[in-house]
Every structure is written in C-alpha cells, then in structure tokens.
Design a protein around this motif. Structure first.
Motif: not given
Length: 56
Positions: A35-56
């Motif tokens: 369950a923690n692995e799935a949660s971490v994977t989702r959190a990384h995806a969200r962080l990647d999306q936020l990072y991509e929005r910030g670099t544009r």
C-alpha cells in the motif's frame, strides 16, 4: 512418561502458535508495504506534474 508426552505436545502447540503469529505479522507488513509503494508512486507522479508546471 505421560508427562513427557504432554510437555512435548505443549511445546508443539506453542511453537505452532508462535509460527502462526509471526507469519500473520509478516503478511500484514507485506500488505502495508504494498500500500505504501502505491502511495509513493502516486506522490511521485504528482510531484513530477507540479515540477513540470513550474518549469514552463
């Protein structure tokens, strides 16, 4: 002689209960880890999306 048999039977029952308890604990840990692995994977995806929005 019967007391020895009773003690051996008691040890076997206690050993089985101990083994069952440890096995159940390990199974619960595995479920939580998955369950923690799935949660971490989702959190990384969200962080990647936020990072991509910030670099544009």
């Amino acid at each position: 002689m019967p007391s020895i048999v009773r003690e051996i039977a008691t040890l076997l029952v206690c050993g089985g209960a101990l083994y069952g308890g440890i096995r159940a604990d390990l199974q619960n840990m595995l479920v939580r880890i998955e369950a923690n692995e799935a949660s971490v994977t989702r959190a990384h995806a969200r962080l990647d999306q936020l990072y991509e929005r910030g670099t544009r």
